[in-house]
Design an enzyme around this catalytic site. Sequence first.
Site, PDB file in Angstrom:
ATOM      1  N   HIS A   1       2.433  -2.998  -3.204  1.00  4.13           N
ATOM      2  CA  HIS A   1       3.343  -4.200  -3.474  1.00  4.13           C
ATOM      3  C   HIS A   1       4.520  -3.360  -4.234  1.00  4.13           C
ATOM      4  O   HIS A   1       4.371  -2.254  -4.822  1.00  4.13           O
ATOM      5  CB  HIS A   1       2.535  -4.962  -4.463  1.00  4.13           C
ATOM      6  CG  HIS A   1       3.244  -6.163  -4.929  1.00  4.13           C
ATOM      7  ND1 HIS A   1       4.245  -6.333  -5.796  1.00  4.13           N
ATOM      8  CD2 HIS A   1       3.183  -7.498  -4.778  1.00  4.13           C
ATOM      9  CE1 HIS A   1       4.866  -7.416  -5.866  1.00  4.13           C
ATOM     10  NE2 HIS A   1       4.089  -8.198  -5.466  1.00  4.13           N
TER      11      HIS A   1
ATOM     12  N   GLN B   1      -4.923  -7.390  -7.605  1.00  5.66           N
ATOM     13  CA  GLN B   1      -5.757  -7.999  -6.385  1.00  5.66           C
ATOM     14  C   GLN B   1      -7.333  -7.895  -6.720  1.00  5.66           C
ATOM     15  O   GLN B   1      -8.168  -8.294  -5.893  1.00  5.66           O
ATOM     16  CB  GLN B   1      -5.233  -7.883  -5.087  1.00  5.66           C
ATOM     17  CG  GLN B   1      -3.854  -8.601  -4.690  1.00  5.66           C
ATOM     18  CD  GLN B   1      -3.679 -10.132  -4.962  1.00  5.66           C
ATOM     19  OE1 GLN B   1      -4.758 -10.955  -4.930  1.00  5.66           O
ATOM     20  NE2 GLN B   1      -2.328 -10.272  -4.804  1.00  5.66           N
TER      21      GLN B   1
ATOM     22  N   CYS C   1       6.347  -9.210  -0.821  1.00 14.44           N
ATOM     23  CA  CYS C   1       6.885  -7.870  -1.693  1.00 14.44           C
ATOM     24  C   CYS C   1       6.346  -6.687  -1.229  1.00 14.44           C
ATOM     25  O   CYS C   1       6.016  -5.901  -2.015  1.00 14.44           O
ATOM     26  CB  CYS C   1       6.332  -8.159  -3.243  1.00 14.44           C
ATOM     27  SG  CYS C   1       7.306  -9.658  -3.793  1.00 14.44           S
TER      28      CYS C   1
HETATM   29  N1  7TS Z   1       0.417  -5.683  -7.232  1.00 15.65           N
HETATM   30  C1  7TS Z   1      -0.111  -6.246  -6.296  1.00 15.65           C
HETATM   31  C2  7TS Z   1      -1.089  -5.755  -5.286  1.00 15.65           C
HETATM   32  C3  7TS Z   1       0.176  -7.672  -6.215  1.00 15.65           C
HETATM   33  O1  7TS Z   1      -0.396  -8.470  -5.114  1.00 15.65           O
HETATM   34  C4  7TS Z   1       1.043  -8.338  -7.016  1.00 15.65           C
HETATM   35  C5  7TS Z   1       1.587  -9.718  -6.933  1.00 15.65           C
HETATM   36  C6  7TS Z   1       1.626  -7.639  -8.110  1.00 15.65           C
HETATM   37  C7  7TS Z   1       1.213  -6.167  -8.051  1.00 15.65           C
HETATM   38  C8  7TS Z   1       2.527  -8.119  -8.928  1.00 15.65           C
HETATM   39  O2  7TS Z   1       2.051  -8.996  -9.787  1.00 15.65           O
HETATM   40  P1  7TS Z   1       2.733  -9.970 -10.862  1.00 15.65           P
HETATM   41  O3  7TS Z   1       1.745 -10.902 -11.598  1.00 15.65           O
HETATM   42  O4  7TS Z   1       3.305  -8.980 -11.996  1.00 15.65           O
HETATM   43  O5  7TS Z   1       3.898 -10.448 -10.107  1.00 15.65           O
HETATM   44  N2  7TS Z   1       1.226 -10.293  -5.475  1.00 15.65           N
HETATM   45  C9  7TS Z   1       2.147 -11.640  -5.061  1.00 15.65           C
HETATM   46  C10 7TS Z   1       1.501 -11.747  -3.725  1.00 15.65           C
HETATM   47  O6  7TS Z   1       1.035 -11.429  -2.825  1.00 15.65           O
HETATM   48  N3  7TS Z   1       2.164 -13.228  -3.688  1.00 15.65           N
HETATM   49  O7  7TS Z   1       3.085 -13.372  -4.559  1.00 15.65           O
HETATM   50  C11 7TS Z   1       2.788 -12.509  -5.490  1.00 15.65           C
END
Ligand code: 7TS
Length: 408
Positions: free
Chosen positions: A121, A201, A362
């Site tokens: 991501h 995740q 992302c």
């Molecule tokens: N890492 C992974 C693997 C993710 O899926 C996400 C968010 C993040 C980091 C970032 O998380 P945050 O809570 O700091 O935003 N993933 C997603 C998605 O798959 N769709 O919307 C957000």
Amino acid sequence: MNMQLIREQFPILHQDINGHPLIYLDSAASSQKPRSVIDAVKRYYEWDNANVHRGVHTLGSRATDAYEGAREKVAKFINAASTQEIIFTRGATTSLNLVASGYARAVCGEGDEIVITPMEHHANLIPWQQAAKATGATLKYIPLQPDGTITIEDVEKTVTDRTKIVSVTHVSNVLGVINPIKEIAAIAHRHGAVMVVDGAQSAPHMAVDVRNLDCDFYAFSGHKMCAPTGIGVLYGKKALLDGMEPIEFGGEMIDHVDLQDATWKELPWKFEGGTPIIAGAVGLGAAIDFLTEIGMDAIEQHEHKLTAYAYDRLSTLDGITIYGPQQNRSGLVTFNLGEVHPHDVATVLDTKGIAVRAGHHCCQPLMRWLNVSSTARASFYLYNTEEDVDRLVDALQETREFFGYAIG
Ligand code: 7TS
């Protein structure tokens, strides 16, 4: 798991969207919240709200107890050795940026290496790009196999004695791949590198034991695991956190301040500048209680079964491409339906009350590797059922007929 009892605890699920009962298949972006979490946050604001670590008054000490109590729950949830290793942040993104800014920039120099994968991501990719640019380090990638997995042989080939940091997602938010973190951490450590894990995740979907994984840092977000938005966690081994400088200064993290100099509090508060996200932490504590009572192993098994069912049923649709491995995958299925734009797929599904995500998730470098600009994604959580999958498949069948020209 008693699905009816579980679903009853999520008020938001019991509504119609566009004339159809809501089917929520976007928990990888953000999960829904059970009544107990909503009530815990409400109760905190109605009874205990005050700033923490400063008031001698009763509300101040209740708020402090609630906040620090949540930290204890988090430490237990991931089996950290102590609450000193649990830093509250805004989410996985902030946690990973904290390691990249506070640790990587201090230890990396010209010729050093930071190793990641193309499935990361952006939150676990751009902070390392920036740290590499700032320090002269090289950003290296463990290559992907045709099904999107990585092999231990390739990890062995990519990590060298110049590697200072290996940072890999535990579970891919696009491919559903579950990476062998324990094995990767062992290789990183053999070369003197630290192991950073993006757990955004994984923490919501499986039992995580940071000491068993032997990772050095582990980052995750509350909002993907039934807690409110705005709260997340960085776990770090105490010795590493002790050696790191804070990147935010003021308020909560201060010990002694002179006109020209200042000292910091001890762990974990040294990394929590300003007034912390108190109600968010209370909500995260309640979410951990909720998930733990159901059992992380039971949740993982439920999602595993549901994902296998979804994979099999979706595979029967003409013109569908499903990305990622068939086996050993976490609770999501990413796909494209012929040449139909995924935004069109998601829009048609929404008219039938079904919420899925469409876009690049992302993960632009991964999209390029998959040779697509975007995909649709259905992601599952403990409240989803086989009936949800059946509704999705039926709706996709109709979408397919509607866009038949683009599928062939
Ligand atoms: N890492 C992974 C693997 C993710 O899926 C996400 C968010 C993040 C980091 C970032 O998380 P945050 O809570 O700091 O935003 N993933 C997603 C998605 O798959 N769709 O919307 C957000």
